[in-house]
Design a protein around this motif. Structure first.
Motif, PDB file in Angstrom:
ATOM      1  N   MET A   1       0.813  -1.133   0.033  1.00  7.46           N
ATOM      2  CA  MET A   1      -0.004  -0.217   0.071  1.00  7.46           C
ATOM      3  C   MET A   1       0.794   1.082   0.034  1.00  7.46           C
ATOM      4  O   MET A   1       2.185   1.166   0.483  1.00  7.46           O
ATOM      5  CB  MET A   1      -0.948   0.054   1.365  1.00  7.46           C
ATOM      6  CG  MET A   1      -0.336   0.170   2.427  1.00  7.46           C
ATOM      7  SD  MET A   1      -1.399   0.265   3.857  1.00  7.46           S
ATOM      8  CE  MET A   1      -1.767   1.841   3.891  1.00  7.46           C
ATOM      9  N   ARG A   2       0.438   2.300  -0.561  1.00  4.15           N
ATOM     10  CA  ARG A   2       0.942   3.657  -0.592  1.00  4.15           C
ATOM     11  C   ARG A   2       1.147   4.069   1.045  1.00  4.15           C
ATOM     12  O   ARG A   2       0.093   4.026   1.704  1.00  4.15           O
ATOM     13  CB  ARG A   2       0.437   4.651  -1.082  1.00  4.15           C
ATOM     14  CG  ARG A   2       1.097   4.699  -2.750  1.00  4.15           C
ATOM     15  CD  ARG A   2       0.355   5.434  -3.773  1.00  4.15           C
ATOM     16  NE  ARG A   2      -0.964   4.897  -3.913  1.00  4.15           N
ATOM     17  CZ  ARG A   2      -1.460   5.254  -5.386  1.00  4.15           C
ATOM     18  NH1 ARG A   2      -1.075   6.042  -6.024  1.00  4.15           N
ATOM     19  NH2 ARG A   2      -2.436   4.403  -5.805  1.00  4.15           N
ATOM     20  N   ASP A   3       2.268   4.551   1.408  1.00  9.48           N
ATOM     21  CA  ASP A   3       2.232   5.430   2.783  1.00  9.48           C
ATOM     22  C   ASP A   3       1.611   6.535   2.586  1.00  9.48           C
ATOM     23  O   ASP A   3       1.608   7.544   2.035  1.00  9.48           O
ATOM     24  CB  ASP A   3       3.897   5.552   2.938  1.00  9.48           C
ATOM     25  CG  ASP A   3       4.032   5.831   4.494  1.00  9.48           C
ATOM     26  OD1 ASP A   3       3.220   6.324   5.095  1.00  9.48           O
ATOM     27  OD2 ASP A   3       5.483   5.914   4.675  1.00  9.48           O
ATOM     28  N   PRO A   4       0.457   6.540   3.710  1.00  7.36           N
ATOM     29  CA  PRO A   4      -0.524   7.752   3.615  1.00  7.36           C
ATOM     30  C   PRO A   4       0.182   8.949   4.402  1.00  7.36           C
ATOM     31  O   PRO A   4      -0.400  10.125   4.219  1.00  7.36           O
ATOM     32  CB  PRO A   4      -1.510   7.416   4.523  1.00  7.36           C
ATOM     33  CG  PRO A   4      -0.979   6.127   5.180  1.00  7.36           C
ATOM     34  CD  PRO A   4       0.061   5.218   4.390  1.00  7.36           C
TER      35      PRO A   4
ATOM     36  N   THR B   1       3.503   9.986   3.745  1.00  2.62           N
ATOM     37  CA  THR B   1       4.521  10.644   2.562  1.00  2.62           C
ATOM     38  C   THR B   1       3.790  11.049   1.463  1.00  2.62           C
ATOM     39  O   THR B   1       3.021  10.190   0.821  1.00  2.62           O
ATOM     40  CB  THR B   1       5.746   9.787   2.356  1.00  2.62           C
ATOM     41  OG1 THR B   1       5.327   8.535   1.637  1.00  2.62           O
ATOM     42  CG2 THR B   1       6.570   9.388   3.489  1.00  2.62           C
ATOM     43  N   SER B   2       4.115  12.021   0.802  1.00  6.13           N
ATOM     44  CA  SER B   2       3.434  12.563  -0.513  1.00  6.13           C
ATOM     45  C   SER B   2       3.905  12.011  -1.747  1.00  6.13           C
ATOM     46  O   SER B   2       3.112  11.635  -2.417  1.00  6.13           O
ATOM     47  CB  SER B   2       3.411  14.051  -0.632  1.00  6.13           C
ATOM     48  OG  SER B   2       4.999  14.477  -0.672  1.00  6.13           O
ATOM     49  N   ASP B   3       5.223  11.558  -1.722  1.00  4.28           N
ATOM     50  CA  ASP B   3       5.636  10.885  -2.868  1.00  4.28           C
ATOM     51  C   ASP B   3       5.893   9.505  -2.717  1.00  4.28           C
ATOM     52  O   ASP B   3       5.316   8.870  -1.768  1.00  4.28           O
ATOM     53  CB  ASP B   3       7.017  11.511  -3.361  1.00  4.28           C
ATOM     54  CG  ASP B   3       8.066  11.807  -2.203  1.00  4.28           C
ATOM     55  OD1 ASP B   3       8.577  12.857  -2.156  1.00  4.28           O
ATOM     56  OD2 ASP B   3       8.092  10.749  -1.280  1.00  4.28           O
ATOM     57  N   ALA B   4       6.725   8.752  -3.439  1.00  3.94           N
ATOM     58  CA  ALA B   4       6.848   7.285  -3.498  1.00  3.94           C
ATOM     59  C   ALA B   4       7.028   6.472  -2.433  1.00  3.94           C
ATOM     60  O   ALA B   4       7.830   5.483  -2.274  1.00  3.94           O
ATOM     61  CB  ALA B   4       8.000   6.786  -4.578  1.00  3.94           C
TER      62      ALA B   4
END
Ligand SMILES: [Zn+2]
Ligand SMILES: [Zn+2]
Length: 106
Positions: A42-45, A47-50
């Motif tokens: 899942m994307r790390d909520p 951090t805004s980028d990768a």
């Protein structure tokens, strides 16, 4: 809108649950990344980028779904759940065996 709540990762050992966005080794939202194994991501909520969070993967031996904490799985060339690690402990190199034995005491 697509219903995404059905994509849920669940660890077979500790019962940790979380929604995942992607299963595989080459997540499209992190261009430069190729993982060593197919994993639930899942994307790390925060951090805004990768930023990326790896939730878990399948044990290469018994195919259980396990999270990446030391209590549930171990990565040594492949992913192993701790049950398979304990039952095949002699197959691992000595330094890994020592680490596992240390963990067992605690
Ligand atoms: Zn777990
Ligand atoms: Zn296993």
């Amino acid at each position: 809108m697509e219903e995404e709540s059905s994509k849920q990762f669940s660890c077979d050992i500790c019962k940790f649950k979380a929604n995942y966005e992607y299963y595989g080794s080459k997540p499209s939202f992190v261009k430069s990344l190729v993982l060593l194994e197919e994993a639930y991501l899942m994307r790390d909520p925060f951090t805004s980028d990768a930023g990326l969070i790896i939730l878990g993967a399948h044990c290469s031996t018994c195919k259980k779904c396990v999270c990446l904490t030391g209590e549930c799985s171990l990565f040594y060339t492949k992913r192993f759940c701790m049950e398979c690690v304990y039952s095949n402990i002699n197959e691992f190199p000595l330094e890994i065996q020592e680490e596992i034995r240390k963990k067992q005491k605690g």
